[in-house]
Design an enzyme around this catalytic site. Structure first.
Site, PDB file in Angstrom:
ATOM      1  N   GLU A 116       0.886  -1.172   0.000  1.00 34.10           N
ATOM      2  CA  GLU A 116       0.000   0.000   0.000  1.00 34.10           C
ATOM      3  C   GLU A 116       0.920   1.217   0.000  1.00 34.10           C
ATOM      4  OE1 GLU A 116      -1.299   3.230   1.121  1.00 34.10           O
ATOM      5  OE2 GLU A 116      -1.871   2.356   3.042  1.00 34.10           O
ATOM      6  N   GLU A 173       2.517  13.173  -3.991  1.00 38.77           N
ATOM      7  CA  GLU A 173       1.993  13.102  -2.630  1.00 38.77           C
ATOM      8  C   GLU A 173       2.786  14.052  -1.736  1.00 38.77           C
ATOM      9  OE1 GLU A 173       0.309   9.453  -0.004  1.00 38.77           O
ATOM     10  OE2 GLU A 173       2.388   9.279  -0.625  1.00 38.77           O
ATOM     11  N   CYS A 212      -2.045   8.192   3.861  1.00 36.29           N
ATOM     12  CA  CYS A 212      -1.952   7.687   2.488  1.00 36.29           C
ATOM     13  C   CYS A 212      -3.218   7.987   1.694  1.00 36.29           C
ATOM     14  CB  CYS A 212      -1.685   6.189   2.501  1.00 36.29           C
ATOM     15  SG  CYS A 212      -0.094   5.726   3.205  1.00 36.29           S
TER      16      CYS A 212
END
Length: 477
Positions: A246, A379, A280
């Site tokens: 992930e 990100e 996340c």
């Protein structure tokens, strides 16, 4: 000073070296963890193998489930202690740390109840044969846990692996280990046999690398950045070790002109502000239909201006970022945005009395972010929200799918047909309609597509990833 936890007891690191533990709210050192290495990892893997081939592997699924349920109750018995550890170690506001303790207890409760419900099947085949399938544990699983949600991610990955019958070796991030070590101690108190849960602390390039390349590891669960996820996967491939990854996201929150703005507003804010944006699945892109763009930005901007950032124990909207380098990384994104002429709609403010050495970043809302800008693609892992207008459904889908990531998306509209059309076309592992995150969603399978990783954790689906399917064909005429 802390120690590793191997075979149900504290163990000194073979290196004799330590890594300082820093309070993100103050920048001050308050503890130290062992600097683990390959020898420590090997010791933990051997302990896990002995448990798997011995007392842990001998337990029935129902017995494993009872131990997980007992651990869930012990977590709740130590609720305030665990919340205080997580808050100080990670810089989380008190309410977030308490939510994380509730979540790990719920993971153990869920997987405790699921342990004896993982079934195989019988398959129709030729006459004279009976064919069945069994779900068997991998054996010894490795878990590389990140610093942003150590309690929660320990619960979702280790909880599922234990329920399936695996013995576990955990390498938490060097920035946040303390709550994981305490949970391992509580597991021993709950009655887990020695070696079922082992924790080795240290740097990723040392202890983490040793875990990924150890031939005694049968499966790896990794949560972290795409670049390190690639390294872990490549390293593990040398031993044909499967890896569930992930790897983060750049998740869109898509708001149509017919959305309920009052219902949308607090959810959109929380999706980027929670844990100071170090999530996340953070909703870091705000896509708004052009006809409602200015009205939505007015509302979101006013909410951002009211947000406050400060030390974890002040329990404000945002705590500090995890470390000084992360603070500098987020500041670099914002500096580049200013240099490139991207307008700031609103910012929160730093609370009076916040220590000057803390790693703070106030929430920031930016508008009209170009699709090719790093703020729209990369990100940030901080409380920074990039607003982007769109024209219609097709344009919204195009923009939503324009990054390398595909973890989570939300769609805000009252139009039922549009809800389903958009949910099918947006590339993401989870899509939320008129909500975001579903309150943590212990039961909801979680994972991504594209650079967000592969495989699923959380929910019952995780148990399939932590097991191997065996087919048995019996010829009996």
């Amino acid at each position: 000073m802390q120690q590793h936890f191997i075979d149900n007891r504290p163990v000194a690191s073979s290196s004799g070296e330590f890594i300082p533990v820093i309070d993100p709210s103050t920048g001050a050192e308050f503890d130290a963890i062992p600097r683990g290495n390959a020898a420590d990892i090997d010791r933990a893997v051997r302990a896990a193998r002995k448990a798997y081939e011995g007392p842990w592997g001998a337990l029935t699924a129902a017995e494993r489930g009872r131990l997980l349920l007992k651990l869930s109750l012990l977590v709740m018995d130590h609720f305030d202690e665990l919340a205080a550890i997580e808050s100080r170690d990670c810089g989380k506001p008190t309410r977030q740390a308490r939510a994380d303790v509730t979540a790990i207890a719920r993971y153990f409760e869920f997987y405790g109840g699921a342990a004896d419900k993982l079934h195989g099947a019988t398959l129709p085949y030729q006459n004279g044969y009976t064919v069945l399938t069994l779900r068997e544990p991998h054996g010894v699983t490795g878990h590389i846990v990140p610093w942003n949600y150590p309690l929660q991610i320990f619960g979702r990955s280790v909880g599922g692996a234990l329920a399936a019958g695996n013995a576990c070796v955990v390498k938490p991030a060097e920035d946040a280990c303390l709550s994981v070590l305490r949970i391992a101690e509580l597991a021993a108190e709950a009655g887990f046999p020695p070696g079922a849960i082992n924790v080795v602390t240290g740097y990723g390039h040392e202890a983490g690398d040793a875990l990924a390349r150890h031939p005694g590891i049968d499966h790896i669960s990794f949560t972290g950045s795409p670049s390190i996820g690639i390294l872990v996967t490549q390293t593990a491939a040398a031993n044909h070790t499967p890896v569930t990854t992930e790897l983060g996201g750049k998740s869109p929150q898509i708001v149509f002109a017919d959305a309920d703005f009052d219902a949308m507003l607090p959810v959109v804010i929380n999706a980027i502000v929670q844990n100071a944006g170090q999530t996340c699945s953070a909703g870091s892109r705000l896509l708004v239909q052009r006809s409602a763009y200015e009205a939505v930005l007015d509302k979101v901007g006013a909410a951002f201006a009211a947000l406050r950032t400060g030390p974890a124990d002040m329990d404000l909207d945002c705590g500090p970022l995890i470390r000084k380098t992360q603070q500098a990384r987020v500041a670099d994104f914002l500096s580049q945005a200013r240099g490139d002429g991207i307008a700031t709609v609103a910012q929160g403010r730093l609370a009076d009395g916040a220590p000057a050495q803390g790693y703070y970043q106030v929430p920031t809302l930016l508008r009209d972010v170009p699709l090719d800008h790093r703020l729209a693609r990369d990100e940030v892992f901080g409380p920074v929200l990039a607003a982007i207008p769109f024209e219609d459904e097709a344009d919204a889908v195009r923009i939503a799918n324009s990054t390398d990531y595909g973890l989570v998306a939300s769609i805000w509209t009252r139009d039922g047909g549009r809800q389903l059309r958009m949910a099918r076309k947006v590339r993401a592992g989870q899509v939320f309609i008129n909500n975001y995150g579903a309150g943590g969603g212990i039961e909801l399978p979680f994972g991504g597509v594209k650079a967000s990783g592969h495989g699923r954790e959380k929910g019952f689906e995780a148990l399939y990833g932590f097991t191997v399917l065996k087919t048995i064909s019996i010829k009996h005429d």
